[in-house]
Enzyme design. Sequence first.
Site, PDB file in Angstrom:
ATOM      1  N   SER A 160       0.859  -1.181   0.000  1.00  0.00           N
ATOM      2  CA  SER A 160       0.000   0.000   0.000  1.00  0.00           C
ATOM      3  C   SER A 160       0.893   1.228   0.000  1.00  0.00           C
ATOM      4  O   SER A 160       2.082   1.159   0.352  1.00  0.00           O
ATOM      5  CB  SER A 160      -0.881   0.006   1.257  1.00  0.00           C
ATOM      6  OG  SER A 160      -1.485   1.266   1.473  1.00  0.00           O
ATOM      7  N   TYR A 172      -2.347  -1.311  10.310  1.00  0.00           N
ATOM      8  CA  TYR A 172      -2.337  -1.360   8.848  1.00  0.00           C
ATOM      9  C   TYR A 172      -0.993  -0.901   8.277  1.00  0.00           C
ATOM     10  O   TYR A 172      -0.328  -1.650   7.551  1.00  0.00           O
ATOM     11  CB  TYR A 172      -3.479  -0.525   8.274  1.00  0.00           C
ATOM     12  CG  TYR A 172      -3.552  -0.602   6.765  1.00  0.00           C
ATOM     13  CD1 TYR A 172      -4.047  -1.750   6.148  1.00  0.00           C
ATOM     14  CD2 TYR A 172      -3.096   0.437   5.970  1.00  0.00           C
ATOM     15  CE1 TYR A 172      -4.094  -1.847   4.763  1.00  0.00           C
ATOM     16  CE2 TYR A 172      -3.136   0.349   4.592  1.00  0.00           C
ATOM     17  CZ  TYR A 172      -3.635  -0.795   3.989  1.00  0.00           C
ATOM     18  OH  TYR A 172      -3.668  -0.889   2.612  1.00  0.00           O
TER      19      TYR A 172
END
EC number: 1.1.1.-
Length: 313
Positions: A160, A172
């Site tokens: 990401s 995350y």
Amino acid sequence: MAALTDFSFMYRWFKNCNLVGNLSEKYVFITGCDSGFGNLLAKQLVDRGMQVLAACFTEEGAQKLQQDTSYRLQTTLLDVTKSESIKAAAQWVRDKVGEQGLWALVNNAGVGLPSGPNEWLTKEDFVKVINVNLVGLIEVTLHMLPMVKRARGRVVNMSSSGGRVAVIGGGYCVSKFGVEAFSDSIRRELYYFGVKVCIIEPGNYRTAILGKENLESRMRKLWERLPQETRDSYGEDYFRIYTDKLKNIMQVAEPRVRDVINSMEHAIVSRSPRIRYNPGLDAKLLYIPLAKLPTPVTDFILSRYLPRPADSV
């Protein structure tokens, strides 16, 4: 200058069009195919004629995907947080691919929640995300690598933009930084085996990774479980503004995910895949530049986005 521009364009065109041969005979194993990127990639590779082995978390997701595709796609169930499930999936793949090996492993399974200010979260909140996004990815890769080496194939890891610059608290971004480090290390180790490792670093796209529950109610749960002292230090205004900013980010998330799927496909079918793919204008124009700026500059820019807590100095 014009000649250099033309040469650069032709070089990139050649690399994009220089595809691997005999794609119809090659096997691809994809995790996280119930929905989102994995689901769409599986369908796109089937349309290209490849042999797709799709791992889903739920029986319902596996059945739906099987119904939507052709005989070239086969499904299995996989929970990347459970070692026994990973071992069973690896044996299933081994039985399917035989001596030719596995051309591509796509580690796509991931979760994004819980996320929020780090102090609002617990160790269990971090572990929940890291176990899926990083530890599960590593364990799947370790079980599949002998088959990928046999085929001299490639590993495609879903990271990401949050793996290049930490824009939100929680597990995350921590997990995605780990995916970047793991991918870089195995890319160097596998070079002499003829195995390529690619990293996908999308910007802000609208997928099921953010869950189905209302964002405001999720944030309210995090807020209300905090000790009163912690809540007083941040203040109700902080909670309200922070939640509103998160809602705005979700609202502007790009719903058209085709660039991400095409990047994943290119990493699988190209003879010269890139090391990193950055689909999304926000990835190219915001997150990657932020990651390359001096740290104090990045801190200054991102801190302007956060609300000021009640006990700020």
